[in-house]
Design a protein around this motif. Structure first.
Motif, PDB file in Angstrom:
ATOM      1  N   TYR A   1       0.832  -1.173   0.126  1.00 20.06           N
ATOM      2  CA  TYR A   1      -0.146   0.207   0.022  1.00 20.06           C
ATOM      3  C   TYR A   1       0.755   1.132   0.004  1.00 20.06           C
ATOM      4  O   TYR A   1       1.595   1.600   1.016  1.00 20.06           O
ATOM      5  N   ARG A   2       1.017   1.757  -1.169  1.00 16.63           N
ATOM      6  CA  ARG A   2       1.958   2.842  -1.418  1.00 16.63           C
ATOM      7  C   ARG A   2       1.294   4.257  -1.464  1.00 16.63           C
ATOM      8  O   ARG A   2       0.262   4.603  -2.004  1.00 16.63           O
ATOM      9  N   VAL A   3       1.789   5.233  -0.604  1.00 19.65           N
ATOM     10  CA  VAL A   3       1.178   6.773  -0.550  1.00 19.65           C
ATOM     11  C   VAL A   3       1.943   7.290  -1.832  1.00 19.65           C
ATOM     12  O   VAL A   3       3.331   7.518  -1.511  1.00 19.65           O
ATOM     13  N   GLU A   4       1.291   7.209  -2.942  1.00 17.21           N
ATOM     14  CA  GLU A   4       1.818   7.895  -4.192  1.00 17.21           C
ATOM     15  C   GLU A   4       1.951   9.453  -4.225  1.00 17.21           C
ATOM     16  O   GLU A   4       2.903   9.940  -4.998  1.00 17.21           O
ATOM     17  N   ALA A   5       1.153   9.949  -3.597  1.00 15.65           N
ATOM     18  CA  ALA A   5       1.149  11.457  -3.643  1.00 15.65           C
ATOM     19  C   ALA A   5       0.532  12.000  -2.497  1.00 15.65           C
ATOM     20  O   ALA A   5      -0.506  11.463  -1.649  1.00 15.65           O
ATOM     21  N   TYR A   6       1.032  13.168  -2.049  1.00 14.81           N
ATOM     22  CA  TYR A   6       0.614  13.884  -0.851  1.00 14.81           C
ATOM     23  C   TYR A   6       0.562  15.517  -0.839  1.00 14.81           C
ATOM     24  O   TYR A   6       1.602  15.955  -1.551  1.00 14.81           O
ATOM     25  N   GLU A   7      -0.341  16.122  -0.802  1.00 11.31           N
ATOM     26  CA  GLU A   7      -0.410  17.666  -0.762  1.00 11.31           C
ATOM     27  C   GLU A   7      -1.182  18.229   0.448  1.00 11.31           C
ATOM     28  O   GLU A   7      -2.223  17.731   0.834  1.00 11.31           O
ATOM     29  N   GLN A   8      -0.392  19.015   1.354  1.00  8.54           N
ATOM     30  CA  GLN A   8      -1.198  19.628   2.262  1.00  8.54           C
ATOM     31  C   GLN A   8      -2.114  20.815   1.929  1.00  8.54           C
ATOM     32  O   GLN A   8      -1.622  21.868   1.241  1.00  8.54           O
ATOM     33  N   LEU A   9      -3.090  20.769   2.344  1.00  5.34           N
ATOM     34  CA  LEU A   9      -4.352  21.849   1.925  1.00  5.34           C
ATOM     35  C   LEU A   9      -4.444  22.620   3.276  1.00  5.34           C
ATOM     36  O   LEU A   9      -3.573  22.419   4.330  1.00  5.34           O
ATOM     37  N   GLN A  10      -5.140  23.649   3.239  1.00  7.47           N
ATOM     38  CA  GLN A  10      -5.306  24.458   4.444  1.00  7.47           C
ATOM     39  C   GLN A  10      -5.866  23.830   5.598  1.00  7.47           C
ATOM     40  O   GLN A  10      -5.448  23.986   6.757  1.00  7.47           O
ATOM     41  N   GLU A  11      -6.755  23.014   5.493  1.00  6.79           N
ATOM     42  CA  GLU A  11      -7.632  22.339   6.538  1.00  6.79           C
ATOM     43  C   GLU A  11      -7.547  20.778   6.468  1.00  6.79           C
ATOM     44  O   GLU A  11      -8.019  20.225   7.302  1.00  6.79           O
ATOM     45  N   ALA A  12      -6.904  20.245   5.500  1.00 10.19           N
ATOM     46  CA  ALA A  12      -6.935  18.841   5.463  1.00 10.19           C
ATOM     47  C   ALA A  12      -5.763  18.451   4.384  1.00 10.19           C
ATOM     48  O   ALA A  12      -4.909  19.296   4.065  1.00 10.19           O
ATOM     49  N   SER A  13      -5.587  17.223   3.947  1.00 12.45           N
ATOM     50  CA  SER A  13      -4.571  16.675   3.013  1.00 12.45           C
ATOM     51  C   SER A  13      -5.258  15.915   1.802  1.00 12.45           C
ATOM     52  O   SER A  13      -6.090  15.323   2.063  1.00 12.45           O
TER      53      SER A  13
END
Length: 448
Positions: free
Chosen positions: A250-262
């Motif tokens: 199970y790979r985390v392929e992409a992550y972006e931090q938003l203002q209140e969530a991800s």
């Protein structure tokens, strides 16, 4: 709701009851005589500074209908018709009763341990599995040799899944918890520095965490941080790997931090997680892995993740009277989790950023090194770093030479509050992070 009759307890400890006593209904099993309960079985624990046998009268007044009782204790002031079931050791009896109840109900038990992220991962797993199963979980900090048995004994009889957090500070403790809970599957979130004072090294910490396999059911799956060599090289055969590299199941392929969530992408599925930090994406991967293992449709599991709510003091957002945002992440701390929280705040869209960092405990000879590591992770995205306690001064010593913000160490919480108050406005975010015993929540109480 009835958990069992007193006869269930008596048979476990080879104790004879009258016919009338056999049918006494037990709804609550507890160790705190101050609790008011209905149809309670009181189990008096003997501690270093107390003996709960002394409080039996109060327990009876507040709803106890029976009690376990140490054979070494003389019962006094107890009604003649009040049932006492004699045992050699009330703590061991509590653990034996929990194990017997777990076997009688036979839910699927998920054991969760790790240096950081245990509680969050437990919450995420429970949320996912509750889409399909009646799910119980560890509440509060009931994750030790007393808390786990109480968690098991709180299950209603129709519970299908129990997600049980397992904590420790020394060798042998997770093995005991695993033998009590007998997990069908287990998760090890990561290997950090927590309790390194007692375990000697990260290798020692990994060995202690891997004790969770001692009670793991045959063919049980061990879900691990697949980017941690101390876990991937373990000989346990049935492993599911979660992480950020291509080798993971199970790979985390992409992550972006938003203002209140991800925004998180795991195995080509993108969703919004209402938590901040790349480490939370890994915790979500553990939950999705467990959900699929348990037959929960992935879309249902993700729906649950997108609406999950965390317990307090875990990146809890609070607004001060000056309009500043305070991030209360002070439930506990290790160097790894402190750095992760700092990285999250770096990415938040605020003009000014302040960190209030307190001591990280149980580090022993690694105290200076671990606190220095935290300091090294800080850069000029922060306008002020305030440390509180004793060892946290090493954080300031670890700051890069190029750091140009304000830096100050405090041993007085009141002085810290006064200094911090002068930094607050609607354009400022403040991170509070430290070990639980540092009680940083008292700072928030003063700011609201």
């Amino acid at each position: 709701m009835e958990k069992f009759t007193l006869q269930f307890v008596a048979e476990l400890f080879d104790h004879r009851l009258t016919e009338q006593q056999k049918n006494i209904s037990i709804h609550h099993i507890y160790t705190d005589s101050r609790q008011s309960v209905e149809n309670g079985l009181f189990i008096p624990i003997v501690g270093e500074r107390f003996d709960a046998h002394d409080f039996i009268s109060g327990a009876i007044e507040r709803g106890a209908v029976a009690a376990l009782w140490s054979r070494s204790e003389q019962p006094e002031g107890i009604p003649k018709n009040f049932p006492l079931i004699y045992v050699d050791d009330t703590l061991k009896a509590l653990q034996e009763l929990a194990k017997a109840y777990r076997q009688a109900l036979d839910p699927t038990v998920i054991g969760v341990t790790g240096s950081n992220g245990k509680t969050t991962t437990k919450e995420l797993i429970a949320a996912c599995l509750s889409a399909t199963y009646k799910t119980a979980k560890t509440e509060g900090n009931l994750n030790n040799h007393i808390g786990l048995p109480l968690t098991i004994l709180r299950m209603e009889r129709d519970v299908e899944v129990l997600v049980a957090e397992m904590g420790m500070s020394a060798f042998g403790e997770i093995e005991l918890l695993s033998s009590i809970g007998q997990p069908d599957h287990a998760v090890i979130t990561n290997i950090g520095e927590s309790h390194i004072e007692f375990l000697g090294s990260r290798e020692g910490i990994a060995k202690a965490k891997l004790e969770i396999t001692a009670g793991l059911r045959k063919q049980g799956q061990l879900i691990i941080d697949g980017d941690e060599p101390l876990l991937t090289t373990n000989a346990y055969p049935n492993k599911i790997r979660c992480g950020f590299t291509a080798e993971n199941d199970y790979r985390v392929e992409a992550y972006e931090q938003l203002q209140e969530a991800s925004s998180v992408t795991i195995n080509q599925t993108t969703f919004t997680l209402p938590l901040l930090g790349q480490h939370q994406a890994l915790n979500a991967a553990f939950a999705i892995a467990l959900a699929e293992l348990m037959g929960v449709p992935t879309d249902q599991a993700i729906n649950q993740l997108e609406s999950v709510v965390m317990p307090g003091m875990r990146f809890e957002k609070i607004e001060t009277k000056q309009g500043a945002l305070v991030i209360n992440d002070a439930y506990n701390a290790s160097a790894t989790s402190m750095v992760a929280s700092i990285d999250v705040v770096k990415q938040m869209n605020y003009q000014r950023k302040v960190a209030v960092l307190a001591d990280i405990l149980e580090l022993g000879d690694f105290t200076e090194q671990a606190h220095n590591k935290v300091g090294q992770s800080i850069d000029d995205q922060f306008d002020a770093i305030f440390t509180f306690g004793t060892s946290s001064r090493f954080i300031l010593e670890g700051l890069p030479e190029t750091f140009s913000g304000k830096q100050k160490h405090f041993t007085s919480k009141q002085a810290l509050i006064e200094e911090l108050t002068s930094e607050l406005d609607e354009n400022t975010v403040v991170l509070l992070k430290g070990s639980r015993s540092m009680k940083l929540e008292e700072i928030i109480e003063a700011l609201q």
